[in-house]
Each structure stands twice: as structure tokens, then as C-alpha cells.
Write an enzyme that holds these catalytic residues in place. Structure first.
Site, PDB file in Angstrom:
ATOM      1  CG  ASP A 156      -5.843   1.520  -1.696  1.00 41.73           C
ATOM      2  OD1 ASP A 156      -4.870   2.282  -1.524  1.00 41.73           O
ATOM      3  OD2 ASP A 156      -6.021   0.480  -1.027  1.00 41.73           O
ATOM      4  NE  ARG A 157      -3.787   3.836   2.609  1.00 44.26           N
ATOM      5  CZ  ARG A 157      -3.634   3.785   3.924  1.00 44.26           C
ATOM      6  NH1 ARG A 157      -3.430   4.901   4.604  1.00 44.26           N
ATOM      7  NH2 ARG A 157      -3.658   2.638   4.572  1.00 44.26           N
ATOM      8  CB  SER A 189      -0.960  -0.029   1.189  1.00 44.79           C
ATOM      9  OG  SER A 189      -1.870   1.052   1.142  1.00 44.79           O
ATOM     10  CG  HIS A 190       0.265   3.718   3.370  1.00 40.59           C
ATOM     11  ND1 HIS A 190      -0.560   2.637   3.553  1.00 40.59           N
ATOM     12  CD2 HIS A 190       0.694   4.078   4.598  1.00 40.59           C
ATOM     13  CE1 HIS A 190      -0.630   2.356   4.838  1.00 40.59           C
ATOM     14  NE2 HIS A 190       0.119   3.205   5.497  1.00 40.59           N
ATOM     15  CG  ASP A 212      -2.133   4.247  -1.717  1.00 41.03           C
ATOM     16  OD1 ASP A 212      -2.835   4.247  -2.752  1.00 41.03           O
ATOM     17  OD2 ASP A 212      -2.273   3.394  -0.816  1.00 41.03           O
ATOM     18  CE  LYS A 268      -7.306   2.106   1.614  1.00 44.87           C
ATOM     19  NZ  LYS A 268      -7.699   0.914   2.403  1.00 44.87           N
ATOM     20  CG  ASP A 284      -2.667  -0.186  -2.973  1.00 46.50           C
ATOM     21  OD1 ASP A 284      -2.439   0.887  -2.383  1.00 46.50           O
ATOM     22  OD2 ASP A 284      -3.511  -1.002  -2.576  1.00 46.50           O
TER      23      ASP A 284
END
Length: 661
Positions: free
Chosen positions: A372-373, A188-189, A368, A477, A370
Site C-alpha cells: 500500500d505504500r 505493513s512496512h 512496502d 492507500k 503489503d
């Protein structure tokens, strides 16, 4: 306001030299850090620089094998998968020298999925990643383990890169939703590259992140495993082959290269009015800037914003995926998206830089690693994730996905998010849910009718303070969805703006919202990579002294900020009845003038080493004169009071947070 926590046909992608949707997917090469066992053919298509020799589709298949192994401690997934330093996954970590780390985890995952599917191995799975270091080698390993276990159809996106929301869309809709799930390679982030993080998460057959029951069973299985199944001797999969190419790994298992964009573009077109956005994109006074942070979301922004909607190429920055995210920390917040923040006419604390705001783009956003954010900003105006969620809710009529259904049937926020959404939901009479952190909790609510044949809460809107926003178009998200939602809000806000008149800006939408509902001043302090024992001592102190202690014995503080109540958040899922405990320690405060505030302490489950202490600060304000002030400065005295009470500095040795956002 009183604070409470009551939870109620194949497409071929050509390799183009120009900057098009495929440029970020042009194969490059770097050397592999370590050799795998000899049954793995060498992988030579990781991202870097240079050329690559392409392999044709293969009709040959390898030999099925079962390899002895032993349990590896610590394979406990967090809020969204298992994240560790990349060297651990590679099997070269100085302390955890387990050469079959990926294999053990994937075999445990498949055993769990099989047990949940009446003893039948999943038939079709997607394998995709965010492009971080070790992505391509891991795909090769995972595909062989899947084939060794009898997974018939393995779908891999061309280049191996696919954003998390795009994977969810493909699980739900590709070939009528025939996929049984998706294995997503992402941390992720978190940063990527040698010495940084790698992760694997699993999304189930409705596109939603695996729930706690699944991840707990996976962990238990990882403690019992004695062997894993794989395929030896098959050629490498050329993940850069044209979409539609197939590779046989065994007599019963094949990999198909798929187009990464198709299903995601389709669900976004169903959610928004692309024709209307295309027209608004031509307005001479409207401009956008999207920061892909060298993650998986960049190519999708190129495809959606440039190719589909007609924004100029100058609207994109850092949209080419890189294995180390270009050396940046791919977390879209005020600290790590500093370049975008500056270009949007903002200071590091989110307040306006008046000298730059007048020339800033109308709308800015960032993803981010991947995809999604999201971070949302207007010219000289930072929109906190909690405020963004509340404002999208209040402006639901501007979003075709909601408007076509006659409005929202349910909304939800994570408990640490501000209560800004609560006021809007109450005003609009929309059912509100307050959940623990983790998108899997929203998944149950979105799937209440679809999966459990209970009350239908769709269309549904949900979000987390950690820069996550989404709806039921998928089960994740979605950073690009949030940006398109804000473009739609601006289109609606300007529907009566006469030609030649200045456009209504993001800051106007934000200020009008605060005037209507009040402002929730909100920010988060992150203390990253804290020594685990020290973090746990602080949590124990809060429980012993405040959650279970006598607050009346506390001395008066010169700040006048009084601790008046405490709570440890627990959640009973209204859909499946499951109970989730120990989800955050909440301290409720009251200022001398009677204003309410709260501070939440929580250990994050998204790190790969040590512990991340998150401290969430919130104060509700009705005085309009203060709405323009920066949240960190408004909340500084509250932060100081809470830090002193929990002895954070004394127990952790940290004098300041790693990030304030």
C-alpha cells in the site's frame, strides 16, 4: 508561508515455471516452528523451497468446539491493526506464553463485528496476508475460528497472499460488494521472519480500515474474553488450490479460494487509461523500475505492469514474495530501498548522483510489505511523499478518475505531512482536510456520502508523509496507483513533445511545480525501538516546558532559530463528529531572516516493541536558487535546535536517528 493545523465466474491460476503473474505464488515448504493444539491439522505449505502435496477440495467438515481461554493483555490495535513479534502470535514468546493469541484476537474481533451488526455475525469475510512468516498457519487458524462462529463464506486468495489495496477492492466490488469485511495479515512496512513482526488488521464493509470506535471496542472485548469458538478435525485448506475451489469446514461454513487479482485490476482500469499507458510504454526513451521488496505488491506489479501494460520483465526487481522479505526491511524509503535509490541515480540523502542519473530509468517506484505504500523517484530526482501528493493534485487532469468527474471535490493530508498540498488546494479552490495519522480518518471523508449521506467529497485524493497515497477507487492507500498516476502525469506532460525530442522528465515536473508554488523542504528522523519510558519522558517534557510552558523564558540560541509557538494537535471529524486528541506535538520556529518552519514530535503506533519517535522537519522556501539542495542538509540546523530543546539525546541515549528519510 505560515504553518497551521486546522482540520476542516471462477478463474483458475496455473502453476507456471516461467516468470509470470503466478510464479511468486508457486507453493514452497518450510517446517512450522511450533505445533498447534491437536485440533489443528499440521500446516505444510508455508513458503520456502521444495515441493508440496496438493489436497483436493474437501466435502468433509469438522466438529464445532468452544475452547476455554483467558484475556491476554496488550491487544490494543494501533493506527492500522495489532502488531507484535511473530513469536507472540505463535505462542512461543519467552515472556508471553499464550498459545491462543491468534484465537483470542480473532474472537474479540468477531464479537465486536457482531455487536456492530445488530447481533448478527458477518456472513462473508476475506482472509488474506502479505506472505510474511506465519501467514499460512495463521490463515488456517483464523478460518477455523470464523467457521466456529458461523461465518458462512470465507474467501481466501490463492496462495494466501493479497495486497492490502487489492483486499479493499475485493471487499467493495467482489460479487457486488457482498463481503462484510476483510481480515488482513500484515505488519505493513515492518520486517518479517523469525524474531520479527506479524500483525492483523480489520477492514470493514466499505473496504476501509476499522475506525477507532471499533478498535477500542475490540480491545475492551479482549480483556473480557473467556472462550473462543473454532472447528476441530477438519482437513487443512489447500490455499494453493485453483480459484473457485471450496472447502467445507462445518455444515454452515465454507472456504472459497479466489483469484487475488480480478477486482483490483478492474478498479485500476476504471481509474486510468490502460491503452494510453500501453502505447507510452513502447516509447524508446521511457522506462520504469519497480521494487516489490519481496512483499505482496510484487505479483500485482507483475500482473499490472507486465501483463496488462506491456512493460518488459526487466522493469521489476524483488517481486517474489518471501516470508522474511528476503532479509530486507520492506519500508519504501531512502534508507531501506537503497538498491532502487542507487539505480535511480540518487544518493542516500535523495540528492542526485550525476554520474548515474543519466543512465537511470525514467520512473522508479517501490512498495512496502503489503503493497500500500510507495516511493516515487525519477532519474536523479527523489519525490517526497508530500510533494508527490501535491503534484498529483496539481496535475489532476492527467488522471482519468479525476478528469471524468470534472476534478477533485476534496483532498486531505495527515498532519505531519508537509503543507505542500495546502497551497495547491487553495489555488484550485478544493476543500482541504488535515487529519491525524492513520488511513481510517481518510475513510470517513471518502465515505461521507456513501456511508453517512452527507456531502460528497469524491473524487477524493489523500496521502500521508509515510509514503502513502490514495484515492476513492478503494479505501486504502495504494502503491501501484501512485506509480500509475505518475506515469499518467508524464504522458500528459509529453503530449506535445515532438518525435525525436527528449522527453520531459520527473525532475522537470518537480522543478516546474516548485517554481510555481515554492518548495517545502521536508524530512523525517525516526528513532526506532526506543525504551518506552524514555520516549514518554521526552513527550512529557515537551508538554510541560513548551506546550503548557512559557516560551518567553527561553534563552536566545546561537542558531538564530527561535521557538515562537506550540500546539498539540487534536481533530474533530467533520463527518461523524468524533474527537481524536494527542495526535502530535508541534513546535513552530522562525529563522533570523523571518522564514517559518515547524518540527513535530510523535510516537508512532506501527511498531511491535518499544517506541518509535518520529521527528518531522519542514521549512518553506521561495528562493529558487536553493531548490536543488538536499532536504536533510537544509534542515540540519533546525533538527539540531529541536533535538536540544527536547533533550532527546539525554533522555533516550540516542545520538543519531535510525533512519532519515
Amino acid at each position: 508561508m505560515k504553518f497551521s493545523c486546522i482540520a476542516v465466474a471462477a478463474v483458475t491460476i496455473s502453476l507456471l515455471p516461467s516468470f509470470a503473474s503466478t510464479e511468486a505464488f508457486v507453493p514452497r515448504t518450510v517446517s512450522i516452528l511450533t505445533p498447534r493444539e491437536k485440533y489443528y491439522a499440521p500446516v505444510k505449505n508455508l513458503y520456502g523451497g521444495g515441493q508440496q502435496q496438493h489436497l483436493a477440495a474437501s466435502s468433509s467438515s469438522g466438529t464445532l468446539a468452544e475452547i476455554p481461554t483467558s484475556p491476554i493483555p496488550g491487544m490494543k490495535p494501533g493506527t492500522s491493526g495489532l502488531r507484535k513479534k511473530v513469536e507472540i502470535w505463535q505462542g512461543i514468546d519467552d515472556e508471553i506464553k499464550e498459545k491462543y493469541y491468534v484465537e483470542n484476537f480473532i474472537q474479540s474481533l468477531l464479537d465486536t463485528a457482531k455487536a456492530n451488526n445488530k447481533g448478527e455475525i458477518p456472513k462473508t469475510l476475506i482472509v488474506a496476508g502479505d506472505g510474511r512468516y506465519f501467514n499460512d498457519e495463521a490463515i488456517q487458524i483464523i478460518c477455523r475460528v470464523l467457521a466456529g462462529n458461523g461465518v458462512e463464506n470465507i474467501w481466501v486468495p490463492r496462495s494466501g497472499i493479497m495486497s492490502t489495496p487489492a483486499v479493499s477492492a475485493a471487499i467493495r466490488t467482489r460479487e457486488g460488494g457482498s463481503a462484510d469485511g476483510g481480515i488482513i495479515l500484515t505488519a505493513s512496512h515492518n520486517p518479517g521472519g523469525p524474531g520479527e513482526d506479524f500483525g492483523i488488521k480489520y477492514n470493514e464493509n466499505y473496504g476501509q480500515p476499522a475506525g477507532e470506535e471499533f478498535t477500542d471496542a475490540l480491545y475492551e472485548r479482549s480483556l473480557e474474553i473467556s472462550s473462543f469458538k473454532t472447528v476441530q478435525g477438519s482437513p487443512d485448506i489447500n490455499i494453493n488450490a485453483p480459484a473457485g475451489t471450496t472447502f467445507s469446514l462445518s455444515p454452515t461454513s465454507a472456504v472459497t479460494i479466489i483469484d487475488p487479482f480480478t477486482e483490483y485490476v478492474k478498479v485500476l482500469k476504471e481509474s486510468f487509461n490502460f491503452d494510453e499507458i500501453c502505447e507510452f510504454a513502447k516509447h524508446p526513451d521511457f522506462s520504469i523500475l519497480f521494487d516489490g521488496m519481496h512483499g505482496a505488491g510484487g505479483p500485482f506489479a507483475q500482473r499490472i505492469l507486465i501483463e496488462e501494460l506491456g512493460f518488459p520483465k526487466s522493469s521489476l526487481m524483488r517481486c517474489d514474495p518471501r516470508p522474511d522479505f528476503g532479509g530486507c526491511h520492506p519500508d519504501p524509503n531512502l534508507t531501506y530501498a537503497a538498491e532502487l535509490v542507487k539505480k535511480m541515480g540518487l544518493k542516500s540523502d535523495g540528492s542526485a548522483d550525476e554520474s548515474a542519473a543519466s543512465t537511470a530509468p525514467t520512473l522508479g517506484a517501490s512498495n512496502d510489505g503489503d503493497g500500500d505504500r510507495n516511493l516515487i523517484a525519477g532519474a536523479g530526482c527523489f519525490v517526497t511523499p508530500s510533494d508527490s501528493l501535491a503534484m498529483i493534485c496539481d496535475n489532476w487532469k492527467a488522471i482519468p478518475h479525476f478528469e471524468k468527474a470534472g476534478g477533485l471535490k476534496g483532498v486531505a493530508r495527515s498532519m505531519p505531512s508537509s503543507a505542500a498540498l495546502d497551497i495547491v488546494a487553495e489555488s484550485l479552490d478544493i476543500p482541504l482536510f488535515i487529519t491525524p495519522t492513520g488511513w481510517k480518518f481518510f475513510g470517513n471523508l471518502m465515505g461521507s456520502k456513501e456511508q453517512f449521506d452527507k456531502r460528497d467529497y469524491t473524487p477524493f485524493l489523500c496521502g500521508e508523509e509515510s509514503f502513502g497515497t490514495g484515492t476513492d477507487h478503494i479505501r486504502e492507500k495504494d502503491g501501484l496507483w501512485a506509480m500509475l498516476a505518475w506515469i499518467s502525469i508524464l504522458i500528459d506532460a509529453n503530449k506535445d513533445t515532438a518525435e525525436g525530442q527528449p522527453l520531459i522528465q520527473v525532475k522537470d515536473v518537480v522543478m516546474n511545480h516548485w517554481v510555481k508554488y515554492g518548495r517545502h523542504f521536508y524530512c523525517r528522523y525516526d528513532y526506532e525501538a526506543v525504551e518506552t519510558d524514555a520516549a514518554n519522558k521526552m513527550v512529557d517534557l515537551i508538554r510541560d516546558n513548551y506546550i503548557n510552558g512559557d516560551l518567553s523564558a527561553l534563552n536566545e540560541d546561537p542558531s538564530g532559530i527561535k521557538l515562537v509557538a506550540t500546539e498539540e494537535f487534536a481533530y474533530t471529524d467533520p463527518v461523524d463528529g468524533s474527537v481524536t486528541s494527542n495526535q502530535g506535538l508541534i513546535l513552530f520556529f522562525r529563522y533570523a531572516n523571518g522564514d517559518d518552519a515547524r518540527v513535530i514530535f510523535r510516537l508512532s503506533g506501527t511498531g511491535s516493541a518499544g517506541a518509535t519517535i518520529r521527528m518531522y522537519l519542514e521549512k518553506y522556501e521561495k528562493e529558487k536558487e536553493r531548490y536543488g539542495e538536499a532536504a536533510p542538509s537544509i534542515l540540519k540546523s533546525l533538527a539540531d535546535r529541536a533535538i536540544a530543546l527536547v533533550q532527546l539525546q539525554e533522555l533516550t541515549g540516542r545520538e543519531s536517528p535510525s533512519v532519515i528519510t
